[in-house]
Design a protein around this motif. Structure first.
Motif, PDB file in Angstrom:
ATOM      1  N   ARG A  34       0.825  -1.199   0.000  1.00 22.14           N
ATOM      2  CA  ARG A  34       0.000   0.000   0.000  1.00 22.14           C
ATOM      3  C   ARG A  34       0.868   1.261   0.000  1.00 22.14           C
ATOM      4  O   ARG A  34       2.061   1.213   0.263  1.00 22.14           O
ATOM      5  CB  ARG A  34      -0.900   0.014   1.248  1.00 22.14           C
ATOM      6  CG  ARG A  34      -2.133  -0.849   1.099  1.00 22.14           C
ATOM      7  CD  ARG A  34      -3.086  -0.604   2.246  1.00 22.14           C
ATOM      8  NE  ARG A  34      -2.574  -1.097   3.513  1.00 22.14           N
ATOM      9  CZ  ARG A  34      -2.272  -0.311   4.555  1.00 22.14           C
ATOM     10  NH1 ARG A  34      -2.404   1.001   4.482  1.00 22.14           N
ATOM     11  NH2 ARG A  34      -1.834  -0.838   5.677  1.00 22.14           N
ATOM     12  N   LYS A 246      -2.070   2.633  11.622  1.00 24.80           N
ATOM     13  CA  LYS A 246      -2.164   1.567  10.617  1.00 24.80           C
ATOM     14  C   LYS A 246      -0.817   1.071  10.158  1.00 24.80           C
ATOM     15  O   LYS A 246      -0.634   0.764   8.985  1.00 24.80           O
ATOM     16  CB  LYS A 246      -3.000   2.027   9.424  1.00 24.80           C
ATOM     17  CG  LYS A 246      -4.376   2.471   9.849  1.00 24.80           C
ATOM     18  CD  LYS A 246      -5.337   2.451   8.724  1.00 24.80           C
ATOM     19  CE  LYS A 246      -6.728   2.651   9.308  1.00 24.80           C
ATOM     20  NZ  LYS A 246      -7.744   2.803   8.360  1.00 24.80           N
ATOM     21  N   THR A 248       1.770   2.444   9.383  1.00 22.51           N
ATOM     22  CA  THR A 248       2.241   3.185   8.212  1.00 22.51           C
ATOM     23  C   THR A 248       3.467   4.016   8.587  1.00 22.51           C
ATOM     24  O   THR A 248       3.351   4.969   9.369  1.00 22.51           O
ATOM     25  CB  THR A 248       1.119   4.127   7.705  1.00 22.51           C
ATOM     26  OG1 THR A 248      -0.088   3.376   7.583  1.00 22.51           O
ATOM     27  CG2 THR A 248       1.484   4.759   6.377  1.00 22.51           C
ATOM     28  N   ALA A 303     -16.254   4.818  -0.149  1.00 25.63           N
ATOM     29  CA  ALA A 303     -15.624   5.011   1.164  1.00 25.63           C
ATOM     30  C   ALA A 303     -16.563   4.570   2.279  1.00 25.63           C
ATOM     31  O   ALA A 303     -16.134   4.058   3.310  1.00 25.63           O
ATOM     32  CB  ALA A 303     -15.215   6.465   1.361  1.00 25.63           C
ATOM     33  N   GLN A 355     -11.949  -0.464  -5.261  1.00 27.24           N
ATOM     34  CA  GLN A 355     -11.329  -0.249  -3.964  1.00 27.24           C
ATOM     35  C   GLN A 355     -10.422   0.980  -4.044  1.00 27.24           C
ATOM     36  O   GLN A 355      -9.839   1.245  -5.089  1.00 27.24           O
ATOM     37  CB  GLN A 355     -10.528  -1.509  -3.674  1.00 27.24           C
ATOM     38  CG  GLN A 355      -9.638  -1.480  -2.487  1.00 27.24           C
ATOM     39  CD  GLN A 355      -8.779  -2.735  -2.458  1.00 27.24           C
ATOM     40  OE1 GLN A 355      -9.288  -3.861  -2.363  1.00 27.24           O
ATOM     41  NE2 GLN A 355      -7.471  -2.556  -2.588  1.00 27.24           N
ATOM     42  N   PHE A 356     -10.312   1.713  -2.946  1.00 26.62           N
ATOM     43  CA  PHE A 356      -9.398   2.853  -2.911  1.00 26.62           C
ATOM     44  C   PHE A 356      -7.952   2.374  -2.997  1.00 26.62           C
ATOM     45  O   PHE A 356      -7.586   1.405  -2.339  1.00 26.62           O
ATOM     46  CB  PHE A 356      -9.558   3.622  -1.598  1.00 26.62           C
ATOM     47  CG  PHE A 356     -10.628   4.671  -1.634  1.00 26.62           C
ATOM     48  CD1 PHE A 356     -11.963   4.323  -1.580  1.00 26.62           C
ATOM     49  CD2 PHE A 356     -10.292   6.018  -1.737  1.00 26.62           C
ATOM     50  CE1 PHE A 356     -12.959   5.280  -1.620  1.00 26.62           C
ATOM     51  CE2 PHE A 356     -11.277   6.989  -1.774  1.00 26.62           C
ATOM     52  CZ  PHE A 356     -12.613   6.630  -1.716  1.00 26.62           C
ATOM     53  N   GLU A 357      -7.156   3.058  -3.781  1.00 29.32           N
ATOM     54  CA  GLU A 357      -5.729   2.779  -3.822  1.00 29.32           C
ATOM     55  C   GLU A 357      -5.088   3.177  -2.504  1.00 29.32           C
ATOM     56  O   GLU A 357      -4.139   2.579  -2.051  1.00 29.32           O
ATOM     57  CB  GLU A 357      -5.053   3.635  -4.897  1.00 29.32           C
ATOM     58  CG  GLU A 357      -5.121   3.094  -6.280  1.00 29.32           C
ATOM     59  CD  GLU A 357      -4.340   1.815  -6.423  1.00 29.32           C
ATOM     60  OE1 GLU A 357      -3.320   1.654  -5.736  1.00 29.32           O
ATOM     61  OE2 GLU A 357      -4.775   0.978  -7.215  1.00 29.32           O
ATOM     62  N   ASP A 358      -5.588   4.265  -1.968  1.00 33.19           N
ATOM     63  CA  ASP A 358      -4.975   4.855  -0.797  1.00 33.19           C
ATOM     64  C   ASP A 358      -5.980   4.825   0.350  1.00 33.19           C
ATOM     65  O   ASP A 358      -6.925   5.610   0.376  1.00 33.19           O
ATOM     66  CB  ASP A 358      -4.585   6.301  -1.131  1.00 33.19           C
ATOM     67  CG  ASP A 358      -3.771   6.941  -0.028  1.00 33.19           C
ATOM     68  OD1 ASP A 358      -3.606   6.305   1.033  1.00 33.19           O
ATOM     69  OD2 ASP A 358      -3.304   8.070  -0.228  1.00 33.19           O
ATOM     70  N   GLU A 359      -5.762   3.921   1.267  1.00 36.51           N
ATOM     71  CA  GLU A 359      -6.696   3.788   2.381  1.00 36.51           C
ATOM     72  C   GLU A 359      -6.843   5.077   3.164  1.00 36.51           C
ATOM     73  O   GLU A 359      -7.898   5.370   3.712  1.00 36.51           O
ATOM     74  CB  GLU A 359      -6.191   2.715   3.350  1.00 36.51           C
ATOM     75  CG  GLU A 359      -6.811   1.367   3.147  1.00 36.51           C
ATOM     76  CD  GLU A 359      -6.400   0.427   4.269  1.00 36.51           C
ATOM     77  OE1 GLU A 359      -6.581   0.797   5.444  1.00 36.51           O
ATOM     78  OE2 GLU A 359      -5.869  -0.650   3.948  1.00 36.51           O
ATOM     79  N   ALA A 362      -9.509   7.195   1.742  1.00 33.74           N
ATOM     80  CA  ALA A 362     -10.831   6.691   2.115  1.00 33.74           C
ATOM     81  C   ALA A 362     -11.174   7.105   3.551  1.00 33.74           C
ATOM     82  O   ALA A 362     -12.292   7.551   3.826  1.00 33.74           O
ATOM     83  CB  ALA A 362     -10.876   5.176   1.964  1.00 33.74           C
ATOM     84  N   ASP A 363     -10.205   6.998   4.435  1.00 31.99           N
ATOM     85  CA  ASP A 363     -10.428   7.389   5.829  1.00 31.99           C
ATOM     86  C   ASP A 363     -10.735   8.872   5.947  1.00 31.99           C
ATOM     87  O   ASP A 363     -11.612   9.287   6.696  1.00 31.99           O
ATOM     88  CB  ASP A 363      -9.170   7.107   6.675  1.00 31.99           C
ATOM     89  CG  ASP A 363      -9.069   5.643   7.021  1.00 31.99           C
ATOM     90  OD1 ASP A 363     -10.085   4.939   6.890  1.00 31.99           O
ATOM     91  OD2 ASP A 363      -7.974   5.208   7.414  1.00 31.99           O
TER      92      ASP A 363
END
Ligand SMILES: Nc1ncnc2c1ncn2[C@@H]1O[C@H](COP(=O)(O)OP(=O)(O)OP(=O)(O)O)[C@@H](O)[C@H]1O
Ligand SMILES: [Mg+2]
Length: 370
Positions: A34, A246, A248, A303, A355-359, A362-363
């Motif tokens: 990701r 997450k 990250t 989302a 689906q979102f590429e970048d979670e 979306a958040d």
């Protein structure tokens, strides 16, 4: 202090990739993870130096930075690495279509110049022949090369199909001396790129998940914090923050920055600040502002967990967002999805699932509607 001080080195991982090339086990590999998980940092700060120490000439091209002309980006990087004179010639050829040149890197000069994204649409046209020029120049050398193609999913776009075919053919016959490492954030697109028989890079590279940073990374960062401040960070707090962010690395680094600037406020406050900052990221804001209403409506639905954008319910909600009386046509949904996929904001999982590429995006969006 050098920002490099904060780099968590991963020599073993670099050697593992290098080893598989050296043993001749594979001549091309692909890794995915990701966004913001440390792929580029690993490639640039660990893998490239290790490969160069091992006698390889490395070529690094980030196709996302030049997504309007990825072929040009790759060929330019190739020339820069093997034959600077060829790079000059390339610039001459491109001159009419280059609006702006930007010098980057420590040494400002032609060898360090990179082409910016502002090329005319036709800038990619002579890419096939430029690639041939570059390969011919390479054939006159005896160097061994590792080509690192970052954000490789760009090659899977329809508009780049011709170049992808030409590249594959050129690399196929030079497997002994040119190894390729592909990296990207879209697992779905990369899987298609290497797994679908009609794709130019079908079966060409083994694709595997990038080894993510974990507790040893957090531990090392906590030790670095202790080196620079009188307010050491408790490992327990750091580990909790890492999980809440997450796992990250980019967000965790922001958290450390905040902690170091405001040590009196403590670890919990730094975490809260980071979380709210991540959700209020200006770049998301700008991206959102620049979008068409239909695209926004679809992103909001996805989302919120509404998986099927073609469903009746979705089409009514999109209509509502557009101020229309009745459900929008499939066509409207399809066009929006295409735009969002082209910008790699969404990835198609199957016919009706996106689906979102970048979670994090979306958040951010979920947060916006709460
Ligand atoms: N090994 C590391 N040591 C310290 N910090 C790291 C490391 N790897 C990543 N980071 C932090 O995470 C940030 C994001 O890493 P990077 O840009 O490499 O991610 P990426 O996976 O390439 O993301 P994208 O898919 O968005 O390009 C870095 O700018 C850095 O702050
Ligand atoms: Mg990257």
């Amino acid at each position: 202090m050098a920002s490099n001080h904060w780099h968590f080195a991963r020599p073993k991982l670099a050697q593992a990739y290098l080893g598989s090339f050296n043993l001749g086990l594979s001549s091309a590999r692909g890794l995915f993870a990701r966004r913001r998980m440390g792929k580029t940092e690993f490639l640039k700060q660990d893998f490239i130096p290790a490969a160069e120490a091992d006698g390889y000439v490395t070529i690094y091209a980030n196709l996302w930075e030049m997504r309007s002309a990825p072929a040009t980006a790759l060929v330019a990087a190739f020339f820069q690495a093997i034959e600077p004179k060829g790079f000059h010639k390339l610039l001459q050829k491109l001159k009419p279509s280059v609006k702006k040149l930007k010098a980057t890197g420590k040494i400002a000069g032609m060898a360090e110049a990179t082409l910016e994204t502002e090329l005319h649409d036709d800038a990619n046209l002579p890419a096939g022949s430029m690639l041939m020029d570059a390969m011919r120049a390479f054939d006159h050398t005896s160097i061994k090369v590792i080509m690192i193609i970052d954000e490789a999913q760009v090659l899977a776009q329809e508009s780049n199909a011709d170049f992808a075919h030409a590249l594959r053919a050129a690399l196929d016959i030079r497997k002994d001396r040119i190894k390729v490492l592909f990296a990207g954030s879209s697992e779905a697109t990369l899987r298609k790129m290497f797994g679908k028989p009609s794709e130019p890079f079908y079966n060409w590279a083994a694709l595997e998940p990038f080894d993510l940073l974990g507790h040893d990374f957090v531990t090392a960062m906590v030790e670095k914090v202790a080196d620079v401040t009188k307010f050491p960070l408790a490992l327990e707090d750091a580990l909790r923050a890492f999980d809440e962010l997450k796992r990250t690395p980019e967000f965790f680094r922001r958290y450390l920055d905040r902690y170091l600037t405001m040590p009196f406020d403590g670890a919990a406050a730094a975490l809260e600040h980071t979380k709210s900052h991540v959700f209020n990221d200006v770049s998301f804001q700008q991206q959102w502002q620049g979008m068409l209403p239909a695209d926004r409506a679809i992103l909001s639905l996805i989302a919120a967990g509404n998986a099927d954008p073609y469903g009746k319910d979705s089409k009514e909600k999109i209509a509502l967002a557009l101020g229309l009386g009745k459900a929008v046509a499939n066509n409207t949904v399809q066009n929006a999805l295409r735009r969002l996929s082209d910008q790699t904001i969404l990835t198609k999982i199957d016919r009706a699932t996106y689906q979102f590429e970048d979670e994090a995006f979306a958040d951010w969006l979920k947060n916006l509607h709460e």
